[in-house]
Design a protein around this motif. Structure first.
Motif, PDB file in Angstrom:
ATOM      1  N   TYR A 195      14.909  14.778  67.041  1.00 24.63           N
ATOM      2  CA  TYR A 195      15.996  15.538  67.636  1.00 24.63           C
ATOM      3  C   TYR A 195      16.590  16.512  66.626  1.00 24.63           C
ATOM      4  CZ  TYR A 195      15.458  11.882  71.042  1.00 24.63           C
ATOM      5  OH  TYR A 195      14.915  11.026  71.973  1.00 24.63           O
ATOM      6  N   GLU A 199      20.313  19.684  69.406  1.00 22.83           N
ATOM      7  CA  GLU A 199      20.253  18.695  70.485  1.00 22.83           C
ATOM      8  C   GLU A 199      21.343  17.630  70.310  1.00 22.83           C
ATOM      9  OE1 GLU A 199      15.824  17.983  72.038  1.00 22.83           O
ATOM     10  OE2 GLU A 199      15.968  17.915  69.845  1.00 22.83           O
ATOM     11  N   VAL A 278      20.667   5.654  82.043  1.00 22.85           N
ATOM     12  CA  VAL A 278      20.008   6.703  81.260  1.00 22.85           C
ATOM     13  C   VAL A 278      18.533   6.344  81.180  1.00 22.85           C
ATOM     14  CG1 VAL A 278      19.799   7.766  78.976  1.00 22.85           C
ATOM     15  CG2 VAL A 278      22.063   7.254  79.898  1.00 22.85           C
ATOM     16  N   ASP A 282      15.232   9.035  77.157  1.00 18.86           N
ATOM     17  CA  ASP A 282      16.408   9.758  76.663  1.00 18.86           C
ATOM     18  C   ASP A 282      17.363   8.902  75.834  1.00 18.86           C
ATOM     19  OD1 ASP A 282      15.626  12.153  77.871  1.00 18.86           O
ATOM     20  OD2 ASP A 282      16.556  11.588  79.775  1.00 18.86           O
ATOM     21  N   LYS A 285      18.210   9.510  72.004  1.00 18.60           N
ATOM     22  CA  LYS A 285      19.182  10.544  71.633  1.00 18.60           C
ATOM     23  C   LYS A 285      20.536   9.931  71.301  1.00 18.60           C
ATOM     24  CE  LYS A 285      17.533  14.655  74.102  1.00 18.60           C
ATOM     25  NZ  LYS A 285      17.873  15.639  75.146  1.00 18.60           N
TER      26      LYS A 285
END
Length: 392
Positions: A195, A199, A278, A282, A285
């Motif tokens: 990332y 981001e 979620v 993902d 993150k």
């Protein structure tokens, strides 16, 4: 080697056990092994019925709200035996204690091949949260059920010392052959380098985090057996005391709406965030922007979320439990607290000390390297070979 897994769910459904299964299947097949999966049908959008090597039994959805989204299978043992023989399966491996698991040992016996089971769940801690009338069911009956069920298998795989010690208690299966093989995490999906700063900045903005805000993170099911209300209360105490600290609960569950209402009632909307569901790709993150990962659960066997967190270099604060003793070394990559109040103190200590937190962050990643998929697959194949050859 030709291997058959038996499990109560598969993609697009996602949970810790399914993640373990999917990772093992992928990595074993990379090494040239053949892996079939026997599971239940799913009515969830995106179900990949056509995926090769996945066999789904008819199923119905549980009527219990605590088991929302869980499908109870009705496997055809005769058909499974035929598939096992057609694919020259050498060993069956169950990851469930329910009808699919029963089909595992029954079909293995009929096909004349050995079977092994991984013990993923501490049912003495879990059963009272899931089943009607469980409050009047003594633990004695749970132990009898486990003893009866797992006695059908040639051997067990325990994911932690806690699991090994429990299943070798005198009143369970003290003489059953077993090996400890911890869960593993896919490093390619959990790595800070995936990332960019942009981001991370965008995610922080979406969560309304200021540049100087510290983030306490929990990921997992928002359910009672995870002691989620106790975790909420101690985290709420921390964010009330610390002006630049916020908390984020990633995941969903039966307690989510109740805790959202508490947040509103206690005027903590700007301090405690509930993301709801979620998607698994993902979730990394959120680890990437966390300053400390927390869990108050005492019902784990070997927590996948803790493994994910240390792989993402998150220092940990949790309650002391033998399920964590191989992933969290007290004072090195986190703290093991004896009480919820002690958890609060450790969280504050870590958030107030940048040097300590950075040191623990580096150590967390170092410890995570023991739990590679490569090692997990190697240990599984070695143990399968011993079972098949009768060297237990």
């Amino acid at each position: 080697m030709n291997i058959a897994f038996f499990v109560d769910g598969y993609y697009p459904t996602v949970n810790g056990v399914i993640t373990v299964i999917a990772q093992l299947k992928r990595e074993m097949e990379k090494d040239g092994h053949n892996v079939l999966i026997f599971t239940v049908e799913s009515r969830e959008k995106g179900c990949r019925e056509e995926e090769p090597g996945i066999y789904r039994s008819p199923a119905h959805t549980s009527i219990l709200p605590t088991l929302k989204g869980v499908y109870k299978g009705k496997p055809n043992v005769k058909k499974i035996v035929q598939i096992l023989k057609e694919n020259n399966i050498q060993i069956c491996h169950s990851h469930t204690e329910f009808p699919i698991g029963r089909a595992c040992y029954k079909s293995a016996k009929r096909a004349g091949i050995p079977c092994v089971a991984t013990t993923h769940t501490m049912w003495e801690d879990y059963y009272r949260y899931y089943f009607w009338g469980s409050v009047i069911v003594p633990k004695f009956f749970v132990r009898m059920w486990l003893r009866h069920f797992f006695n059908h298998y040639n051997a067990l795989i325990n994911v932690s010392q806690k699991a090994y010690d429990y299943f070798h208690l005198p009143y369970i299966l003290p003489n059953k052959p077993a090996k400890i093989i911890p869960n593993a995490v896919d490093e390619t999906k959990f790595c800070n380098a995936d990332y960019s700063d942009e981001e991370k900045k965008n995610l922080r903005k979406a969560l309304n985090l200021g540049d100087d805000d510290r983030l306490i993170l929990y990921t997992g099911r928002v359910v009672e057996e995870k002691r989620i209300e106790e975790l909420y209360e101690l985290v709420a105490n921390v964010v009330r005391k610390k002006q630049n600290v916020k908390a984020c609960f990633v995941g969903t569950g039966i307690k989510e709406e109740h805790l959202r209402r508490r947040v509103a009632r206690e005027n903590l909307e700007d301090k405690i965030i509930f993301t709801g569901f979620v998607s698994w790709p993902d979730i990394a993150k959120y680890y990437s922007i966390a300053d400390v990962f927390v869990t108050a659960s005492l019902s784990e066997m070997h927590s996948m979320t803790v493994l994910e967190a240390i792989t993402m270099s998150n220092p940990i604060v949790c309650r002391r439990d033998t399920s964590f003793t191989d992933t969290i070394i007290h004072g090195e990559n986190g703290f093991l607290a004896d009480t919820d109040k002690e958890m609060e103190d450790y969280i504050i200590k870590m958030l107030d000390d940048d040097e300590l937190r950075n040191k623990m962050s580096k150590r967390a990643f170092e410890i995570s390297q023991k739990f590679s998929l490569e090692n997990q697959v190697k240990h599984h194949i070695e143990y399968y070979t011993r079972i098949v050859e009768g060297r237990l």
